[in-house]
Motif scaffolding. Structure first.
Motif, PDB file in Angstrom:
ATOM      1  N   ALA A  16      34.688  39.248  56.209  1.00 56.62           N
ATOM      2  CA  ALA A  16      33.437  39.143  55.451  1.00 56.62           C
ATOM      3  C   ALA A  16      32.308  39.447  56.447  1.00 56.62           C
ATOM      4  O   ALA A  16      32.569  39.912  57.556  1.00 56.62           O
ATOM      5  CB  ALA A  16      33.317  37.754  54.832  1.00 56.62           C
ATOM      6  N   ASN A  38      42.182  40.785  57.437  1.00 54.89           N
ATOM      7  CA  ASN A  38      41.588  39.977  56.377  1.00 54.89           C
ATOM      8  C   ASN A  38      42.641  39.758  55.297  1.00 54.89           C
ATOM      9  O   ASN A  38      43.479  40.635  55.045  1.00 54.89           O
ATOM     10  CB  ASN A  38      40.376  40.719  55.778  1.00 54.89           C
ATOM     11  CG  ASN A  38      39.553  39.818  54.887  1.00 54.89           C
ATOM     12  OD1 ASN A  38      38.877  38.912  55.362  1.00 54.89           O
ATOM     13  ND2 ASN A  38      39.629  40.052  53.574  1.00 54.89           N
ATOM     14  N   ARG A  39      42.601  38.596  54.674  1.00 56.78           N
ATOM     15  CA  ARG A  39      43.586  38.290  53.629  1.00 56.78           C
ATOM     16  C   ARG A  39      43.641  39.412  52.587  1.00 56.78           C
ATOM     17  O   ARG A  39      44.710  39.918  52.250  1.00 56.78           O
ATOM     18  CB  ARG A  39      43.231  36.955  52.977  1.00 56.78           C
ATOM     19  CG  ARG A  39      44.148  36.544  51.857  1.00 56.78           C
ATOM     20  CD  ARG A  39      43.726  35.226  51.253  1.00 56.78           C
ATOM     21  NE  ARG A  39      42.354  35.248  50.734  1.00 56.78           N
ATOM     22  CZ  ARG A  39      41.768  34.233  50.115  1.00 56.78           C
ATOM     23  NH1 ARG A  39      42.420  33.100  49.966  1.00 56.78           N
ATOM     24  NH2 ARG A  39      40.528  34.322  49.664  1.00 56.78           N
ATOM     25  N   VAL A  79      36.497  32.789  58.837  1.00 56.47           N
ATOM     26  CA  VAL A  79      36.686  32.713  57.386  1.00 56.47           C
ATOM     27  C   VAL A  79      35.961  31.484  56.849  1.00 56.47           C
ATOM     28  O   VAL A  79      35.390  30.699  57.606  1.00 56.47           O
ATOM     29  CB  VAL A  79      38.179  32.692  56.984  1.00 56.47           C
ATOM     30  CG1 VAL A  79      38.932  33.857  57.601  1.00 56.47           C
ATOM     31  CG2 VAL A  79      38.843  31.372  57.347  1.00 56.47           C
ATOM     32  N   GLY A  84      40.064  27.308  53.801  1.00 56.33           N
ATOM     33  CA  GLY A  84      40.369  28.680  54.231  1.00 56.33           C
ATOM     34  C   GLY A  84      40.700  28.704  55.714  1.00 56.33           C
ATOM     35  O   GLY A  84      41.665  29.350  56.164  1.00 56.33           O
ATOM     36  N   ALA A  87      44.060  27.167  56.397  1.00 51.73           N
ATOM     37  CA  ALA A  87      45.154  28.071  56.010  1.00 51.73           C
ATOM     38  C   ALA A  87      45.404  29.105  57.113  1.00 51.73           C
ATOM     39  O   ALA A  87      46.560  29.349  57.491  1.00 51.73           O
ATOM     40  CB  ALA A  87      44.811  28.762  54.685  1.00 51.73           C
ATOM     41  N   VAL A  88      44.338  29.685  57.630  1.00 51.88           N
ATOM     42  CA  VAL A  88      44.514  30.736  58.642  1.00 51.88           C
ATOM     43  C   VAL A  88      45.026  30.130  59.957  1.00 51.88           C
ATOM     44  O   VAL A  88      45.883  30.717  60.628  1.00 51.88           O
ATOM     45  CB  VAL A  88      43.198  31.520  58.867  1.00 51.88           C
ATOM     46  CG1 VAL A  88      43.365  32.550  59.968  1.00 51.88           C
ATOM     47  CG2 VAL A  88      42.770  32.212  57.573  1.00 51.88           C
ATOM     48  N   GLY A 106      33.847  29.606  62.722  1.00 49.03           N
ATOM     49  CA  GLY A 106      33.118  29.257  61.495  1.00 49.03           C
ATOM     50  C   GLY A 106      32.310  27.987  61.667  1.00 49.03           C
ATOM     51  O   GLY A 106      32.297  27.370  62.745  1.00 49.03           O
ATOM     52  N   SER A 133      25.772  30.847  66.432  1.00 53.04           N
ATOM     53  CA  SER A 133      24.506  30.808  65.691  1.00 53.04           C
ATOM     54  C   SER A 133      23.781  32.143  65.785  1.00 53.04           C
ATOM     55  O   SER A 133      23.872  32.846  66.782  1.00 53.04           O
ATOM     56  CB  SER A 133      23.590  29.726  66.265  1.00 53.04           C
ATOM     57  OG  SER A 133      22.358  29.769  65.587  1.00 53.04           O
ATOM     58  N   LYS A 187      26.600  22.650  67.805  1.00 54.90           N
ATOM     59  CA  LYS A 187      26.102  23.588  66.780  1.00 54.90           C
ATOM     60  C   LYS A 187      25.511  22.815  65.597  1.00 54.90           C
ATOM     61  O   LYS A 187      24.481  23.207  65.031  1.00 54.90           O
ATOM     62  CB  LYS A 187      27.254  24.493  66.307  1.00 54.90           C
ATOM     63  CG  LYS A 187      26.953  25.348  65.077  1.00 54.90           C
ATOM     64  CD  LYS A 187      25.840  26.360  65.349  1.00 54.90           C
ATOM     65  CE  LYS A 187      25.735  27.488  64.340  1.00 54.90           C
ATOM     66  NZ  LYS A 187      25.539  27.157  62.966  1.00 54.90           N
TER      67      LYS A 187
HETATM   68  P1  NAP Z   1      32.625  33.416  53.903  1.00 55.94           P
HETATM   69  O1  NAP Z   1      31.972  33.939  52.694  1.00 55.94           O
HETATM   70  O2  NAP Z   1      32.289  32.040  54.366  1.00 55.94           O
HETATM   71  O3  NAP Z   1      34.199  33.483  53.717  1.00 55.94           O
HETATM   72  C1  NAP Z   1      34.831  34.648  53.219  1.00 55.94           C
HETATM   73  C2  NAP Z   1      35.989  35.025  54.113  1.00 55.94           C
HETATM   74  O4  NAP Z   1      36.928  33.939  54.179  1.00 55.94           O
HETATM   75  C3  NAP Z   1      36.731  36.218  53.576  1.00 55.94           C
HETATM   76  O5  NAP Z   1      37.151  36.986  54.673  1.00 55.94           O
HETATM   77  C4  NAP Z   1      37.892  35.554  52.870  1.00 55.94           C
HETATM   78  O6  NAP Z   1      38.998  36.396  52.695  1.00 55.94           O
HETATM   79  C5  NAP Z   1      38.215  34.452  53.825  1.00 55.94           C
HETATM   80  N1  NAP Z   1      39.035  33.390  53.252  1.00 55.94           N
HETATM   81  C6  NAP Z   1      38.621  32.421  52.403  1.00 55.94           C
HETATM   82  N2  NAP Z   1      39.662  31.618  52.101  1.00 55.94           N
HETATM   83  C7  NAP Z   1      40.734  32.107  52.768  1.00 55.94           C
HETATM   84  C8  NAP Z   1      42.095  31.707  52.865  1.00 55.94           C
HETATM   85  N3  NAP Z   1      42.546  30.646  52.197  1.00 55.94           N
HETATM   86  N4  NAP Z   1      42.914  32.434  53.650  1.00 55.94           N
HETATM   87  C9  NAP Z   1      42.448  33.497  54.327  1.00 55.94           C
HETATM   88  N5  NAP Z   1      41.184  33.922  54.276  1.00 55.94           N
HETATM   89  C10 NAP Z   1      40.341  33.227  53.498  1.00 55.94           C
HETATM   90  O7  NAP Z   1      32.407  34.454  55.117  1.00 55.94           O
HETATM   91  P2  NAP Z   1      31.162  34.615  56.105  1.00 55.94           P
HETATM   92  O8  NAP Z   1      29.871  34.419  55.387  1.00 55.94           O
HETATM   93  O9  NAP Z   1      31.402  35.861  56.872  1.00 55.94           O
HETATM   94  O10 NAP Z   1      31.309  33.351  57.072  1.00 55.94           O
HETATM   95  C11 NAP Z   1      32.456  33.163  57.910  1.00 55.94           C
HETATM   96  C12 NAP Z   1      32.316  31.854  58.661  1.00 55.94           C
HETATM   97  O11 NAP Z   1      31.123  31.911  59.451  1.00 55.94           O
HETATM   98  C13 NAP Z   1      32.145  30.628  57.756  1.00 55.94           C
HETATM   99  O12 NAP Z   1      32.770  29.524  58.356  1.00 55.94           O
HETATM  100  C14 NAP Z   1      30.655  30.386  57.720  1.00 55.94           C
HETATM  101  O13 NAP Z   1      30.324  29.046  57.496  1.00 55.94           O
HETATM  102  C15 NAP Z   1      30.254  30.847  59.079  1.00 55.94           C
HETATM  103  N6  NAP Z   1      28.876  31.403  59.039  1.00 55.94           N
HETATM  104  C16 NAP Z   1      28.105  31.238  60.064  1.00 55.94           C
HETATM  105  C17 NAP Z   1      26.840  31.737  60.052  1.00 55.94           C
HETATM  106  C18 NAP Z   1      26.025  31.540  61.234  1.00 55.94           C
HETATM  107  O14 NAP Z   1      24.852  31.818  61.253  1.00 55.94           O
HETATM  108  N7  NAP Z   1      26.629  31.064  62.269  1.00 55.94           N
HETATM  109  C19 NAP Z   1      26.322  32.449  59.011  1.00 55.94           C
HETATM  110  C20 NAP Z   1      27.118  32.648  57.978  1.00 55.94           C
HETATM  111  C21 NAP Z   1      28.406  32.114  58.015  1.00 55.94           C
HETATM  112  P3  NAP Z   1      39.122  37.291  51.351  1.00 55.94           P
HETATM  113  O15 NAP Z   1      38.282  38.497  51.585  1.00 55.94           O
HETATM  114  O16 NAP Z   1      40.568  37.585  51.270  1.00 55.94           O
HETATM  115  O17 NAP Z   1      38.643  36.456  50.199  1.00 55.94           O
END
Ligand code: NAP
Length: 485
Positions: A16, A38-39, A79, A84, A87-88, A106, A133, A187
């Motif tokens: 994502a 990616n899944r 993820v 999620g 699981a990974v 994450g 961050s 964080k």
């Molecule tokens: P997201 O929307 O939080 O998650 C989507 C991703 O998770 C997709 O790749 C999805 O795969 C995967 N996923 C969900 N359930 C799963 C499972 N059971 N098994 C395998 N894969 C699974 O993605 P994001 O916004 O890119 O964020 C990723 C992480 O970074 C999260 O923990 C989020 O909290 C963190 N984050 C941090 C910031 C920051 O500023 N630091 C900002 C945004 C997010 P599919 O495509 O197969 O559904």
């Protein structure tokens, strides 16, 4: 499980926005070959098609992904937090070997990270929970990175993370924070401080608008001016941009067409919940979290508004000098929010057995992250001068900065109260400061009340011991064992 070693020195699971940007960032640094998985394979295919320059080693099964990694293997999970991520982790842990490294980048709750580290490390695999961050832009161009885990894992991982981190004054914004959940804890506190910083800026805007009568575009100019010296920060900079924005549809200031109900994703609440558990007063941060909750209660707001016939008149002020006062109040309140955040880090470190270098934390927040600011250099210096400060407010620079703004701070809070402008952040910060500054607190009366109804006992100012007054008897004082309840 494949016995042969693959070609990628680092892998990313989760394509994502965050994972794909982090993978592109990794691939753009010399020496990295990046495996991606990616899944749902569509996301991986799209990324690989759009970024052939990255030379990704793409897999459509977890087995192939694991096989594509050089040993010892290192994989970063990006993820969805929660189930999620679990699981990974379990998919990787069942395929990885002792010495391999699983990184969760994450937004995990640090309690989950402690649990996961314990589970995963039982089989000799390193587990590194790391705060990242800076949002999607940071992930692509250089985030601030807060890794936990073992020092051994950091030996391998540190240089890779340093290669993709933001750079502040020549130094990469990454440091080994401490074992297991330390990175995600720091964080979390970063995000709590971010809530406070944003709320304080919003209150400054509200006062400039309501009390000095300036329009959003004029206030944008005020923030642009403030974006120098000690207030210089990413949040002040983007505030000016948001305030200058005009809605294309209506021609109104953008800020006036946005519904005034602030959302939240949870890390601010975690900061406050943990502060409560640790007994650390973080009122400035808590008020910022509550301000968002309150804004999102339209029924309660409407109900109270319906009871009111008139709001207080706005106090008349000298517009320019009051703007200067707001600037001083903003800075003093911000110092308090950071002091509270660092107190929570110190308390968390003591509770969970982490050795956290506070100056190093301030350093890695200077670039890449949302609270990046000039001001963090002052915190670095404060902890360099005295690593065991009782509070940041004790540091001579901060003590002088708060003292020089104190009168202005009081004028702002009292003017806001008289004018009916809510300033939960400024007010809580000033009360916190006054509480620390007061020689005697009414806590003495609270102790008396507690002893009265619950025999909770008290200590005296004039001699050692624990005491209880026989309130329902003849009201004489007896020496007592300390209360356990
Ligand atoms: P997201 O929307 O939080 O998650 C989507 C991703 O998770 C997709 O790749 C999805 O795969 C995967 N996923 C969900 N359930 C799963 C499972 N059971 N098994 C395998 N894969 C699974 O993605 P994001 O916004 O890119 O964020 C990723 C992480 O970074 C999260 O923990 C989020 O909290 C963190 N984050 C941090 C910031 C920051 O500023 N630091 C900002 C945004 C997010 P599919 O495509 O197969 O559904």
């Amino acid at each position: 499980m494949s016995e042969a070693s693959g070609t990628a020195n680092i892998g990313v699971v989760g394509m994502a926005v965050m994972g794909s940007n982090l993978a592109r960032n990794l691939a753009s640094r010399s020496g990295n070959t990046v495996a991606v998985y990616n899944r749902s394979p569509e996301r991986t295919r799209k990324l690989v098609a759009e970024h052939p320059e990255a030379g990704f080693v793409a897999s459509e099964s977890i087995d192939d992904f694991v096989a594509s990694l050089q040993k010892p293997r290192t994989a970063i999970i990006m993820v969805q937090a929660g189930a999620g991520t679990d699981a990974v982790i379990s998919e990787l842990a069942s395929r990885f070997e002792p010495g391999d490294i699983i990184v969760d980048g994450g937004n995990a709750n640090f309690h989950d990270t402690i649990r996961r580290e314990k589970d995963v490390s039982a089989s000799g695999i390193h587990f590194v929970g790391t705060g990242i961050s800076g949002g999607e832009e940071g992930a692509l161009n250089g985030p601030s990175i807060m890794p936990g885990g073992t020092a051994e894992a950091y030996k391998t991982l540190g240089p890779i993370l340093a290669s993709i981190a933001a750079v502040a004054e020549g130094e990469p914004c990454v440091t080994h924070i401490g074992t297991d959940g330390a990175g995600h804890f720091v964080k979390m506190v970063h995000n709590g401080i971010e809530y406070a910083d944003m709320q304080l800026i919003a209150e400054a805007y509200d006062l400039l608008r309501t009390v000095t009568g300036r329009a959003p575009a004029e206030i944008a100019s005020v923030f642009e001016t403030w974006n120098s010296g000690d207030l210089e920060s990413y949040l002040i900079e983007i505030t000016a941009e948001v305030l200058r924005q005009v809605d294309a549809e209506t021609g109104k200031p953008f800020v006036d067409i946005v519904l005034d109900q602030a959302g939240a994703k949870g890390t601010g609440s975690w900061t406050v919940q943990n502060a409560l558990e640790l007994g650390v007063p973080v009122g400035g941060i808590a008020e910022a979290v509550f301000a968002r909750s309150l804004s999102s209660k339209p029924e309660q707001r409407a109900a109270v508004q319906a009871t009111i016939t008139a709001r207080p008149s706005v106090v008349s002020v000298d517009v320019d000098s009051f703007a200067d006062d707001i600037r001083a109040a903003l800075y003093a309140s911000k110092v308090v929010a950071y002091a509270q955040g660092f107190d929570e880090i110190i308390a968390g470190a003591a509770q969970f057995g982490w050795e956290i270098d506070k100056g190093a934390v301030a350093k890695i927040w200077r670039a890449g992250c949302i609270i990046r600011a000039q001001f963090l250099n002052r915190i670095v210096e404060a902890y360099e001068n005295n690593p065991s400060l009782a509070t940041l407010l004790e540091d001579p620079y901060f003590a002088a900065a708060v003292a020089s703004g104190e009168e202005a701070w009081r004028r702002v809070v009292s003017t806001a109260a008289l004018s009916g402008v809510p300033v939960p952040g400024f007010g809580a910060a000033l009360s916190y400061y006054d509480s620390l500054a007061s020689v005697r607190l009414p806590a003495a009366l609270v102790q008396g009340q507690r002893d009265f109804f619950g025999a909770h006992t008290y200590k005296r100012v004039d001699r050692e011991g624990t005491f209880h007054t026989l309130w329902s008897g003849d009201r004489t004082e007896i020496e007592s064992a300390p209360s356990t309840h």
